[in-house]
Write a protein that holds these residues in place. Structure first.
Motif, mmCIF file in Angstrom:
data_model
loop_
_atom_site.group_PDB
_atom_site.id
_atom_site.type_symbol
_atom_site.label_atom_id
_atom_site.label_comp_id
_atom_site.label_asym_id
_atom_site.label_seq_id
_atom_site.Cartn_x
_atom_site.Cartn_y
_atom_site.Cartn_z
ATOM 1 N N ALA A 135 -2.970 2.835 -4.864
ATOM 2 C CA ALA A 135 -2.250 2.538 -3.630
ATOM 3 C C ALA A 135 -2.673 1.219 -2.996
ATOM 4 N N ASP A 136 -3.974 0.923 -2.998
ATOM 5 C CA ASP A 136 -4.426 -0.304 -2.340
ATOM 6 C C ASP A 136 -3.874 -1.554 -3.026
ATOM 7 N N ARG A 137 -3.707 -1.476 -4.338
ATOM 8 C CA ARG A 137 -3.144 -2.622 -5.066
ATOM 9 C C ARG A 137 -1.663 -2.784 -4.768
ATOM 10 N N VAL A 138 -0.944 -1.670 -4.672
ATOM 11 C CA VAL A 138 0.478 -1.735 -4.338
ATOM 12 C C VAL A 138 0.658 -2.297 -2.930
ATOM 13 N N LEU A 139 -0.171 -1.847 -2.005
ATOM 14 C CA LEU A 139 -0.105 -2.370 -0.631
ATOM 15 C C LEU A 139 -0.310 -3.878 -0.608
ATOM 16 N N THR A 140 -1.243 -4.357 -1.411
ATOM 17 C CA THR A 140 -1.499 -5.796 -1.481
ATOM 18 C C THR A 140 -0.287 -6.533 -2.037
ATOM 19 N N GLN A 141 0.329 -5.974 -3.074
ATOM 20 C CA GLN A 141 1.473 -6.628 -3.716
ATOM 21 C C GLN A 141 2.682 -6.710 -2.789
ATOM 22 N N VAL A 142 2.868 -5.714 -1.934
ATOM 23 C CA VAL A 142 4.017 -5.736 -1.011
ATOM 24 C C VAL A 142 3.630 -6.303 0.360
ATOM 25 N N LYS A 143 2.412 -6.863 0.433
ATOM 26 C CA LYS A 143 1.938 -7.541 1.646
ATOM 27 C C LYS A 143 1.962 -6.615 2.862
ATOM 28 N N SER A 144 1.341 -5.444 2.682
ATOM 29 C CA SER A 144 1.311 -4.459 3.751
ATOM 30 C C SER A 144 -0.077 -3.862 3.878
ATOM 31 N N THR A 145 -0.212 -2.940 4.829
ATOM 32 C CA THR A 145 -1.470 -2.230 5.070
ATOM 33 C C THR A 145 -1.131 -0.767 5.371
ATOM 34 N N PRO A 146 -2.122 0.128 5.363
ATOM 35 C CA PRO A 146 -1.846 1.527 5.712
ATOM 36 C C PRO A 146 -1.276 1.701 7.117
ATOM 37 N N ALA A 147 -1.459 0.681 7.970
ATOM 38 C CA ALA A 147 -0.925 0.742 9.332
ATOM 39 C C ALA A 147 0.498 0.203 9.425
ATOM 40 N N GLY A 148 1.060 -0.243 8.287
ATOM 41 C CA GLY A 148 2.436 -0.726 8.281
ATOM 42 C C GLY A 148 2.556 -2.215 8.548
ATOM 43 N N LEU A 149 3.778 -2.650 8.790
ATOM 44 C CA LEU A 149 4.094 -4.053 9.027
ATOM 45 C C LEU A 149 4.220 -4.357 10.512
ATOM 46 N N SER A 150 4.074 -5.618 10.834
ATOM 47 C CA SER A 150 4.417 -6.056 12.183
ATOM 48 C C SER A 150 5.916 -6.343 12.208
#
Length: 227
Positions: A13-28
């Motif tokens: 999951a952490d790698r996917v979050l990095t690839q889509v430029k996101s975090t567990p807290a979501g996007l701004s």
């Protein structure tokens, strides 16, 4: 699609979050707008905007109207101005009335669609909020409960007794149990238990997932391109 995400069920999951430029807290909100500009609307087809000029011109394309216009031109050629003016007046009034009615019907449909618009719950600016499905972008963190529709193809981050109806995509009549994890890259579509697909819906449980593919890049979008 990012080539590293072509088998995103095989990534942590952490790698996917990095690839889509996101975090567990979501996007701004700003990041979400940038992603929307980059990836486009989360829709399988472009929304056709009704154009008033197009609607008006369409009123004069029917065979009867074209025959009347030809008759008016013929009357002018024969120097019968009175008949030409009467015919053109009938054509104009008929066209305007048709335009008025169609414009009103189009507006009514658009208002009705706005009332029944399907929405998704996502984390934006660190808080939960509902947005139209078409505004969901890669990197959004989606919060799911029983009865919710899945707005796009997602990787599950958290789940609790999460069960999803995937019959529309896989043909499987029984709900599929979903949970977070990493699966082999060669895992068949129907066995990717850590993935949620656009067009399916939650039967029971809760979950949190990160959006990876939207619109035409989803599995449903790929199927649509093949047909």
């Amino acid at each position: 699609m990012n080539s590293q995400l072509s088998t995103f069920w095989n990534l942590p999951a952490d790698r996917v979050l990095t690839q889509v430029k996101s975090t567990p807290a979501g996007l701004s909100s700003q990041d979400a707008q940038q992603h929307l500009s980059e990836y486009g609307a989360n829709s399988l087809k472009q929304k056709q905007q009704s154009n008033s000029l197009t609607l008006l011109l369409n009123q004069f394309k029917s065979p009867i109207i074209l025959i009347l216009i030809f008759a008016a031109v013929l009357s002018i050629f024969l120097k019968d101005a009175t008949d030409a003016i009467v015919i053109l007046a009938i054509v104009l009034i008929s066209g305007l009335l048709g335009f008025w009615q169609e414009r009103g019907a189009t507006d009514a449909v658009e208002k009705l669609l706005a009332l029944v618009q399907v929405k998704a719950t996502v984390l934006r600016d660190g808080k939960s909020q509902e947005i139209p499905n078409q505004d969901v972008v890669p990197g959004d963190i989606v919060l799911l409960n029983a009865g919710d529709s899945i707005p796009s193809d997602c990787l599950i981050l958290e789940s609790k007794d999460l069960s999803v109806n995937e019959a529309a995509l896989t043909g499987e009549t029984y709900p599929a149990d979903k949970l977070s994890g990493v699966l082999p890259a060669e895992t068949d579509l129907g066995k990717r238990t850590n993935i949620l697909y656009m067009g399916t819906n939650v039967i029971s449980g809760t979950g949190k997932a990160v959006v990876v593919n939207t619109g035409k890049e989803t599995e449903f979008g790929k199927l649509r391109r093949k047909t």
